[in-house]
Design a protein around this motif. Structure first.
Motif, PDB file in Angstrom:
ATOM      1  N   UNK A  69       0.835  -1.195   0.000  1.00 43.33           N
ATOM      2  CA  UNK A  69       0.000   0.000   0.000  1.00 43.33           C
ATOM      3  C   UNK A  69       0.874   1.251   0.000  1.00 43.33           C
ATOM      4  N   UNK A  70       0.460   2.248  -0.823  1.00 48.45           N
ATOM      5  CA  UNK A  70       1.136   3.535  -0.792  1.00 48.45           C
ATOM      6  C   UNK A  70       0.657   4.377   0.381  1.00 48.45           C
ATOM      7  N   UNK A  71      -0.605   4.163   0.802  1.00 45.93           N
ATOM      8  CA  UNK A  71      -1.174   4.895   1.927  1.00 45.93           C
ATOM      9  C   UNK A  71      -2.352   4.105   2.471  1.00 45.93           C
ATOM     10  N   UNK A  72      -2.702   4.356   3.701  1.00 41.91           N
ATOM     11  CA  UNK A  72      -3.871   3.689   4.272  1.00 41.91           C
ATOM     12  C   UNK A  72      -5.159   4.251   3.696  1.00 41.91           C
ATOM     13  N   UNK A  73      -5.232   5.588   3.568  1.00 39.52           N
ATOM     14  CA  UNK A  73      -6.443   6.232   3.052  1.00 39.52           C
ATOM     15  C   UNK A  73      -6.051   7.266   2.004  1.00 39.52           C
ATOM     16  N   UNK A  74      -6.690   7.194   0.854  1.00 40.13           N
ATOM     17  CA  UNK A  74      -6.541   8.198  -0.199  1.00 40.13           C
ATOM     18  C   UNK A  74      -7.822   9.029  -0.223  1.00 40.13           C
ATOM     19  N   UNK A  75      -7.685  10.340  -0.064  1.00 40.29           N
ATOM     20  CA  UNK A  75      -8.818  11.264  -0.124  1.00 40.29           C
ATOM     21  C   UNK A  75      -8.745  11.997  -1.453  1.00 40.29           C
ATOM     22  N   UNK A 126     -10.136   0.862  -9.273  1.00 37.25           N
ATOM     23  CA  UNK A 126     -10.413  -0.568  -9.124  1.00 37.25           C
ATOM     24  C   UNK A 126     -10.180  -0.948  -7.673  1.00 37.25           C
ATOM     25  N   UNK A 127     -11.011  -1.850  -7.162  1.00 35.03           N
ATOM     26  CA  UNK A 127     -10.814  -2.298  -5.792  1.00 35.03           C
ATOM     27  C   UNK A 127     -10.911  -3.806  -5.722  1.00 35.03           C
ATOM     28  N   UNK A 128     -10.242  -4.365  -4.720  1.00 38.73           N
ATOM     29  CA  UNK A 128     -10.284  -5.799  -4.465  1.00 38.73           C
ATOM     30  C   UNK A 128     -10.448  -6.008  -2.972  1.00 38.73           C
ATOM     31  N   UNK A 129     -10.232  -7.216  -2.491  1.00 36.89           N
ATOM     32  CA  UNK A 129     -10.456  -7.516  -1.078  1.00 36.89           C
ATOM     33  C   UNK A 129      -9.501  -6.763  -0.164  1.00 36.89           C
ATOM     34  N   UNK A 130      -8.334  -6.390  -0.687  1.00 36.77           N
ATOM     35  CA  UNK A 130      -7.316  -5.779   0.167  1.00 36.77           C
ATOM     36  C   UNK A 130      -7.225  -4.268   0.066  1.00 36.77           C
ATOM     37  N   UNK A 131      -7.658  -3.688  -1.047  1.00 37.03           N
ATOM     38  CA  UNK A 131      -7.470  -2.260  -1.194  1.00 37.03           C
ATOM     39  C   UNK A 131      -8.048  -1.700  -2.472  1.00 37.03           C
ATOM     40  N   UNK A 165      -0.389   9.484 -15.118  1.00 33.99           N
ATOM     41  CA  UNK A 165       0.255   8.165 -15.113  1.00 33.99           C
ATOM     42  C   UNK A 165       0.542   7.652 -13.721  1.00 33.99           C
ATOM     43  N   UNK A 166       0.376   8.490 -12.710  1.00 32.21           N
ATOM     44  CA  UNK A 166       0.580   8.051 -11.334  1.00 32.21           C
ATOM     45  C   UNK A 166      -0.479   7.032 -10.937  1.00 32.21           C
ATOM     46  N   UNK A 167      -0.070   6.095 -10.108  1.00 31.12           N
ATOM     47  CA  UNK A 167      -0.973   5.093  -9.550  1.00 31.12           C
ATOM     48  C   UNK A 167      -0.782   5.093  -8.035  1.00 31.12           C
ATOM     49  N   UNK A 168      -1.888   5.185  -7.295  1.00 30.69           N
ATOM     50  CA  UNK A 168      -1.823   5.178  -5.837  1.00 30.69           C
ATOM     51  C   UNK A 168      -2.678   4.028  -5.328  1.00 30.69           C
ATOM     52  N   UNK A 169      -2.050   3.203  -4.521  1.00 33.20           N
ATOM     53  CA  UNK A 169      -2.717   2.050  -3.929  1.00 33.20           C
ATOM     54  C   UNK A 169      -2.996   2.350  -2.458  1.00 33.20           C
ATOM     55  N   UNK A 170      -4.261   2.182  -2.025  1.00 30.05           N
ATOM     56  CA  UNK A 170      -4.634   2.496  -0.648  1.00 30.05           C
ATOM     57  C   UNK A 170      -5.560   1.417  -0.097  1.00 30.05           C
ATOM     58  N   UNK A 171      -5.632   1.353   1.219  1.00 31.39           N
ATOM     59  CA  UNK A 171      -6.564   0.414   1.843  1.00 31.39           C
ATOM     60  C   UNK A 171      -8.001   0.886   1.692  1.00 31.39           C
ATOM     61  N   UNK A 172      -8.209   2.225   1.786  1.00 32.84           N
ATOM     62  CA  UNK A 172      -9.528   2.817   1.617  1.00 32.84           C
ATOM     63  C   UNK A 172      -9.402   4.077   0.769  1.00 32.84           C
ATOM     64  N   UNK A 173     -10.508   4.442   0.112  1.00 29.86           N
ATOM     65  CA  UNK A 173     -10.543   5.678  -0.673  1.00 29.86           C
ATOM     66  C   UNK A 173     -11.832   6.423  -0.334  1.00 29.86           C
ATOM     67  N   UNK A 209     -14.621  -0.642  -0.222  1.00 32.49           N
ATOM     68  CA  UNK A 209     -13.581   0.154   0.433  1.00 32.49           C
ATOM     69  C   UNK A 209     -13.599   1.618  -0.007  1.00 32.49           C
ATOM     70  N   UNK A 210     -14.641   2.009  -0.717  1.00 33.63           N
ATOM     71  CA  UNK A 210     -14.764   3.387  -1.207  1.00 33.63           C
ATOM     72  C   UNK A 210     -15.979   4.043  -0.542  1.00 33.63           C
TER      73      UNK A 210
END
Length: 487
Positions: A1-7, A125-130, A138-146, A272-273
């Motif tokens: 994960x890049x961050x726990x929460x992306x706002x 896109x979301x899955x079971x983990x994030x 082109x940036x991609x940010x992976x988070x646990x929640x959005x 998770x959104x």
């Protein structure tokens, strides 16, 4: 994960949420598609409950110190409610949204949470983990929640395919930030005999210290397509139709057309959104209720997401965001629609509508009616559904501000933790088991015992036997369960 929460979205809702997460010990990543912060005032008033929320985090005094923001009197459909002005600790104040945004952005930057700008969301896109968010850069940010706080035309909501039922706009009115001369009414709702109307209230001052006003105009023939630019001549003509020569336009700083569209997301949580602020609800701007409702969305969701990230949230906790906040926004949409009808924005002069408004205005002179409308508009009447809430007068409501000796109870909420008010020192043993997330205070004071959530709402009061279940319901399993079992 890049961050726990992306706002996603750095308006008032997104920045308030970012601060709530920071207080909860979960600093988020905050992004916005704009290259720089908007300079438009948009909303212009802060309700009593919202000011309490700022005060609970130690932000109200610094915010009010940034300028002159006079206290005002609430109105419903242009009918003032003077009996409510001193009813709450914090009266309604005129603080422009642009001021709030600038204040929160500076505060977050000082806490190490800058707004990442020019981040235009293009994929989700979301899955079971994030959740995986893709941006035009082109940036991609992976988070646990959005959390989507990206406005009424939310890209996140669109990418989710989330249902947004309601009514499309049927009329437009003009909203403008202006400097006026002549009588320069500080706050008024005026209507001419032929149905033209104007609302004026203070917006503080411009950079040169000159008073600014928010002006709204409407009436017969003034509902034109939203994309048609608002001109100075149109503003002057609208002022003349209502005030004659008594009020003139000195400067038009900003103007737009607003509609009476009324929509609300069917669900605030999508895996998770989460949707918050205008991404979850839109309506005709009256009394800055949209901004205030969004700020309260952030207050409600922030501590719950923080608890989920830190691992102590009960399984149902995140779902309470929807069950608590969806009815609140639905009620806002209803009161706004009622106000819009009574204000007769199109200036029809319908005699049936005039008769209804005259009757309503007469009722609104009664104290109990003013108090009820004030509860609706101030945010102080919000009562969340909670266990035993129907049987106990405090449970589910904003916590009263209590004198606890060296501190006031709202100051105890600044760390973003729960607070157990224990005036008779009866609950030390059980409180110890939740001491990593709940503080205990109030010993030796004359108040009644109560448990307050991090967002300032009472979640237990009264029966001692119900305290432990309430702690478990809102704050999860105790840190040292086995010690309670031994005792």
């Amino acid at each position: 994960m890049d961050t726990d929460v992306l706002v996603v979205g750095a308006g008032p809702t997104g920045m308030m949420l970012a601060n709530e997460l920071r207080v909860a010990g979960v600093p988020p990543v905050l992004v916005d598609k704009l290259p720089q912060r908007s300079t438009l005032s948009k909303a212009g008033g802060v309700q009593s409950r919202t000011q309490e929320a700022f005060d609970q985090r130690g932000l109200l005094e610094p915010l009010l110190a940034t300028g002159n923001y006079p206290a005002g009197t609430a109105h419903f459909a242009g009918i003032t409610l003077p009996l409510t002005r001193d009813r709450h600790r914090h009266p309604w104040r005129s603080v422009p949204q642009v001021v709030i945004e600038g204040f929160l952005e500076r505060h977050l930057a000082a806490q190490g949470i800058p707004v990442r700008r020019s981040y235009e969301l293009t994929g989700l896109a979301q899955d079971e983990d994030g959740v995986t968010a893709t941006f035009a850069s082109g940036d991609v940010i992976r988070s646990r929640y959005l959390v989507a706080a990206d406005g009424g035309r939310s890209t996140v909501r669109s990418l989710l395919g989330a249902a947004f039922p309601g009514r499309a706009g049927t009329i437009t009115t003009v909203a403008a930030d202006v400097r006026l001369s002549g009588d320069d009414p500080a706050m008024t709702h005026a209507r001419s005999e032929d149905g033209h109307w104007a609302s004026v209230f203070p917006l503080g001052t411009d950079p040169r210290g000159r008073p600014l006003r928010r002006l709204a105009l409407g009436g017969p023939g003034r509902s034109v397509p939203r994309e048609v630019p608002v001109t100075e001549d149109e503003i002057r003509d609208g002022l003349r139709a209502v005030f004659g020569s008594r009020v003139q336009l000195l400067e038009l700083c900003y103007a737009r057309r607003i509609t009476n569209a009324a929509r609300q997301a069917a669900r605030y949580r999508h895996g998770r959104v989460f949707l918050a602020g205008d991404a979850a609800h839109v309506h005709l701007p009256i009394g800055a209720q949209g901004m205030n409702t969004g700020l309260q969305d952030a207050l409600n969701l922030g501590w719950k997401l923080g608890a989920a990230v830190r691992g102590w949230a009960p399984e149902h906790l995140l779902d309470t965001y929807h069950t608590e906040r969806h009815p609140v926004a639905a009620a806002v949409l209803r009161n706004v629609q009622a106000q819009s009808l009574l204000m007769d924005h199109q200036g029809t002069g319908d005699p049936d509508l005039t008769a209804a408004k005259d009757l309503f205005a007469a009722l609104a002179r009664l104290r109990d009616v003013q108090y009820h409308l004030d509860d609706v508009l101030s945010g102080m009447g919000i009562r969340y559904p909670m266990p035993a809430a129907e049987d106990l007068p405090l449970v589910g409501l904003p916590a009263p501000d209590l004198d606890l000796g060296p501190v006031r109870s709202h100051e105890l909420l600044r760390p973003g933790r729960g607070v157990l008010i224990d005036p008779l020192d009866r609950f030390a043993k059980v409180a110890t088991l939740w001491q990593d997330r709940v503080d205990r205070a109030g010993q030796g004071t004359g108040t009644e015992p109560m448990l307050i959530r991090p967002d300032g709402y009472v979640c237990w009061a009264g029966n001692p036997d119900d305290l432990e279940p309430a702690l478990g319901h809102w704050f999860g399993e105790p840190h040292r369960r086995t010690e309670l079992d031994r005792s």
